[in-house]
Every structure is written in C-alpha cells, then in structure tokens.
Design a protein around this motif. Sequence first.
Motif, PDB file in Angstrom:
ATOM      1  N   UNK A 104       0.847  -1.184   0.000  1.00  0.00           N
ATOM      2  CA  UNK A 104       0.000   0.000   0.000  1.00  0.00           C
ATOM      3  C   UNK A 104       0.879   1.228   0.000  1.00  0.00           C
ATOM      4  N   UNK A 105       0.292   2.314  -0.481  1.00  0.00           N
ATOM      5  CA  UNK A 105       1.054   3.563  -0.554  1.00  0.00           C
ATOM      6  C   UNK A 105       1.135   4.239   0.810  1.00  0.00           C
ATOM      7  N   UNK A 106       0.219   3.869   1.721  1.00  0.00           N
ATOM      8  CA  UNK A 106       0.228   4.513   3.035  1.00  0.00           C
ATOM      9  C   UNK A 106       0.711   3.536   4.092  1.00  0.00           C
ATOM     10  N   UNK A 107       1.147   4.101   5.183  1.00  0.00           N
ATOM     11  CA  UNK A 107       1.525   3.337   6.351  1.00  0.00           C
ATOM     12  C   UNK A 107       0.342   2.536   6.866  1.00  0.00           C
ATOM     13  N   UNK A 108      -0.786   3.231   6.931  1.00  0.00           N
ATOM     14  CA  UNK A 108      -2.010   2.610   7.436  1.00  0.00           C
ATOM     15  C   UNK A 108      -2.359   1.379   6.615  1.00  0.00           C
ATOM     16  N   UNK A 109      -2.296   1.528   5.287  1.00  0.00           N
ATOM     17  CA  UNK A 109      -2.641   0.420   4.409  1.00  0.00           C
ATOM     18  C   UNK A 109      -1.736  -0.776   4.609  1.00  0.00           C
ATOM     19  N   UNK A 118      -0.258  -1.683   7.279  1.00  0.00           N
ATOM     20  CA  UNK A 118      -0.430  -2.314   8.597  1.00  0.00           C
ATOM     21  C   UNK A 118      -1.794  -2.974   8.754  1.00  0.00           C
ATOM     22  N   UNK A 119      -2.663  -2.745   7.770  1.00  0.00           N
ATOM     23  CA  UNK A 119      -4.038  -3.215   7.910  1.00  0.00           C
ATOM     24  C   UNK A 119      -4.137  -4.667   7.468  1.00  0.00           C
TER      25      UNK A 119
END
Lengths: 478, 232
Positions: free
Chosen positions: A261-266, A268-269
């Motif tokens: 994912x492009x985001x950190x959140x993505x 880690x999800x």
Amino acid sequence: MNSNDITKIDAFFNPSSLAIFGSLREIMGTAFWAIKNLQDFGFSGNIYPINPAAEKYDGVRGLKVYSDICDISGRIDLALILTPPETVPGIVKKCGEKGVKAIIILSEGFAESGEVGAGYQSQAVEFARNADMRIMGPNTFGVVNPSNGLFTIPPYVDNEKLEDGGIAVCSQTGSIGPHQMPLQDWSFPISKMCDIGNKCDVDETDILNYLANDQETKVIAMHLEDVRDGTRFMEAAQRVTKIKPLVVLKAGRSQAGGKAAASHTGSLMGNDKIYDAAFKQTGIIRVNTWREFWEVPRTLVCQPLPKGNRFAVMTFTGGQGILAVDAASDAGLSIAKFTKETDKKLKHVFHRLGSNPVDIGPAISDSRSQSAANPFETIETVSSIFLNDKSVDCATFTCYMGKHLIGLIPMLVDMFDKLSKNSSKAMNVWIYGTCLQSMEEFGRQLQKRNIPYYFDMDIAVKTHGYAAQYAEYRRSNK
Amino acid sequence: MTSRIIIEAIKNSRTVLTEVEAKKLVASAGIPAVKTMLASSKADAVRISRKIGYPVALKIVSPEIIHKSDSGGVHLNLENASQTGKVYSEMMAKAQETYPRADILGVAVQKMASPGVEVIMGMSRDPHFGPALMFGLGGVFVETLKDVSFRIVPIKKRDAKQMIKEVKGYPLLKGARCQKPVNIKALENMLVKLSDLVHKTPEIKELDLNPVVVDSKHAMAVDARVILEGST
C-alpha cells in the motif's frame, strides 16, 4: 428485513411440508436416510419423497413417492435437494413452478469444486431469484430445529433428540453441527442450527436478521470464514446485540495480514484486524477457540448479564482461589471487595472467612468448628452471603464431585438452584473431582436447571469476562 | 461537497496530494494541522519562514515524491534566513538530480512542531468493510511492534476512546516517567473528525497523518499524506 424476507427464511426452519429429491437407496447419506432421520426426530410436517423412478416404489417408509413435485396437490414450503450437481438447476426451476419458498441444496460439487460446479450453482441461484425462492447451501448439512423435529443432515446415524432451548448455532461448515459434540449429554439447549455452506444465496446476515426476531433464540453462536457484505453484516449485528448476545468464532485468524500500500495505514491493515474492529464496534463477543464457541453460550443463555465486572469465587482450597483470581484478571474481571457487613457475616460462620476469593475448605473441615458439623449447610450459607453482596456482579462456585458423592447430586443441584433463583447475579459452577461419570451427571442436572457448569475453571471464569464485556457494551449503547 | 483540492487533483489526473494540499484538506475538516506554505523560490522560502517564525522545517513538494526523507527532501530545525536559503537551494538541486522527471513544485515551509508524543492516525480501505481508521504511537511502536488499533468508519466517540486505550503504548499518553499526561480528548476528537472526513469523501483511498504531535494541551498533524482513488 421485511416481512416477506422473514417468511422466506422462516420456511427453512418451520416448514409445514417438505419435498425431498434424491436416491431412495437404503444407505447412509441418501434421501432415504434423510427421511428416516426426519421421522426419527419426529418432524411434525408432511414429507414428500421425489424420485424419477417413483413407479418402482410402493411407498418408502410409509410415504408415497412422486416423480414430479408438481403432482403433489398440497403446498410445499421447503425442498431438500440431494441429487448430483448437474440435475440441480432443473430441480430448482421445477420447485419455482410449484411455488416452493425455500430450498436447501445438500449435495456438494458446486462452486467449492471448480468452474463447472460454479456454473450449476449460479444457474440454480438464477432460477431461484426468478421464482422468488431462497437457497441455503450448496455443500451444507442444512437445518436442525428441535422444536418441530426438523433435521436435514443426511449422513447422521444417531437418533438422540436434542434439548430444545435458547442457543442458535449457525456455521459455515458441516463440522459444527449436532453430530460434532455430545450436545444431548451436555443438556445443551438448542433453538435452531444451520449450516450456510457455500452461501450462494442465504448468507450470515440473512440468518442474523432472522434470528434477531426469533423468540426462541436467546443467544446466537456463529462460526464464520468470511463475511459477504461487511456493512450489511455490521448493521445486522448492531441490531442483534441490542437484544441478545452474539458469539462469533471467526476462522482464519492467522492469515497473513498487511499488503502493498502507498500509506503506512494500508500496509499495517490486516484482514483479521478489520474483522476484530468490526466485532468490537458492534458488541459481538469474539471467541477464539472451538471449545469457547460451545462453552461460552451456555452461561449467556440462562444467566442474567452481570451489571459490572466485579467477580467473586468460592473454592475448596486457597490454591484454587489464587488460580481463579489469575483467570479473572486475564478475562478483564476485577476481584470484588466485599462490604464490611459481608465480612462480618462470613466471619460469624467461620473466623477465617471474610475475603474474596472465598476459601471454604477450612470452614468445612476444621473439626473443632461448628461450621464443619454440617458442611453443606455451611456452603449454602456462605455462598448466599457473598453472592448477594452488592459489590459482586458475577460468581463462580467450585464444587467437588466423586464417585461416592453421586447420591448427593440432587441435593447439591437443589442448593445451587435455590441460590441462583434468589439472586440476580450471574453465576456458574466449576465441577472438579475424581469420577467423570458423576461429574457429568452433576453437570447435566445443573444445566437442566439453568445453572451452567464447566469442568475447567478458566472457561468458567472467562465466560463471566465475556458476559461482562458484552453487558458493558449494552449499557454504553442504550 | 467534494473539496476543491480533490476536484483539482482529479482534473489533473493526480492521485497523490501534495503535503500542502493534504494539510489544507484535513484542516478544512476541522483537524488541526501545522500551518504549511509552499515556497517556489529561495526568496519565498525566507519570506515565509520569517512570517511564521523560526525554527522552521523545509520539505520538498512534488506529487511524484512520496518518500521525501529518503531523498534528502526533509530538513528540520532551521534557525535563520541564511540556513533556510541555503537548504532551499540544496534541496531543490538534490531532488531534481534524484528525480529528473518529477514535477517539483517547490518546498513546503512549516513551523517546527513543539515537543510532545508522536502518534499516527490513518485510513485505508478494506474490500469487505470499506474505510477503516488506524491509531498508534509513532516510532518504534508502529514500525517494529505494529502496536496499532483499527475501527471501521464511521466511528463514534466511544470507538475513538477504545482505539486509543487499546494500544499497548497507552500508558505513555497517560504520562509515564514524570511526563504530563497528553490531551487524549484532542486525539479522540481528531479521530472522529477524520472518520467524518473519509466517510464523506469516497475519493480518498488512503490517508496518513504521521506524525500527529500531542502534548498536554494540543494535538496537531505535522505531516499528512493523501492518496486518491484511481491510483494503482
């Protein structure tokens, strides 16, 4: 869920008549065997066997065999299909012409087996949608309803009846059914059971919406491998948990999470974290093991929800008490601090009593003491004193059972029954001892009087923890 | 109503907002973000720095450069005009050299955040449940321990409270080792507002506020990253 949907799903559980398609050979797993089971379980509706070679049979188990469902003059609510996959779409179409409401496809060899099977499955769904019918399965064991004797599991070989009660069990596999656990021996109270199999049409949310309104169901236990529509599932779960506990065993916990994912959140999800979040937000009691799946609902179905998380325990030794305190802390419970009044009353019974955990051992074994003269009376008095302390929300009572004590079971059961009836607190009993047969007999009789029992202290205590968590959710979501 | 920032980005077929845009977007949703302005020349950078007050931080701004710090695109604690001017020129030259084909818009100038506890908040989408929010403590907690919590959007106040309590690093927010407890309510408010924003804005595919710096009084997003739908 509108009333039309409820009527359709209700046809799976409360059909007044059913047609059954499949082989009438007298062997396990066939339509013949399913008919035998329905009769053994005392199914209260009409049964119509359907077989293309109907003329060969001069009745099967006392029932007239039809070659075509449309030849039956009466109304048919439910159809059970046990025929090979390639024949199923045609049969579903026929059922539509007859005006059947619900169909359970018990056969396998559909989407779970590959492309060809998936084709038959989607054809069957299309025919059902055109005729406004619902399908459960395929690749399912179907439905069990102890209150009307409906029992659709073709390869089942026992014929012991299930206890009619308040727990609904819904699974995504045939391996969570009445044949997997000694439910009769446990006096496990069942309202409905179903296996939604491949979920080609009816899914977990349809069942939740139905069970939410089902008067007989007090607790829902659901085994899930996935959820088809997360948003719809959460809406339904939110409605359910406002009125009754929903216990979920979600399989696939260990599946690797995270993704590119492009985001950190993505990144880690993970899939399981999202399920966990959805369950927490909707007040679902998430259990993590097969064992808890069966054990936790037994307290929820027959005991009041605790008003808080303050836990008390009575044990026969100090060591058991310390272990119970550990188990309580793991389960998110706090150890109740008795009032001064309770302390005084307990000390009056025996000088070393007074605090929680309550170690009853010395009080009933110290021969110099009055309290040891009649140990059962002492247990009853002490239990009642601390259970009714206003700082206690839930309690586990320990009880020893051995071979030589089997004769005392009725008296002990009466004692716990009285205790439970005179209290608004959640309680259960941890049975330990030397003789499995007497322990089981004791447990069965307790459960019959709505007192949950466990052979494992950790589960007994943990169950209170789950109930307290759920009760807290209910209070904060009024 | 879709934000003009998003409409503009989509019109230019961009799927990554610049930091300046991302901060404007979250600020418009009521989420406090450190004021950040775009400088497109050395003189601009110095002028903005003087206006917002030293010390400042400079970060490269380009829709094509997502991992700014990997390419020398972040400089912190600049104390005066000469430092700022020098760093501006170096940063632009380095970025042009490393990403010759990137469209480099300039440098974002922002006031250095006051010290506090660093946390991360973000959103990503799940195929079954839709947008979900994440919360965690910054640094080693999120990078190594993956100590984060999730909730499905939309969230309520109580969900925000639980998300924060659920992480193992929670005692640090409550004021471990003689530190003052941070303003947890401010974090809860941010999470609820973030939920509202992503709930109302289906164009946002992923979002990070990393870090959010929180002290006993305020919580503020120091960096923001927004990825729009349509990217692969």
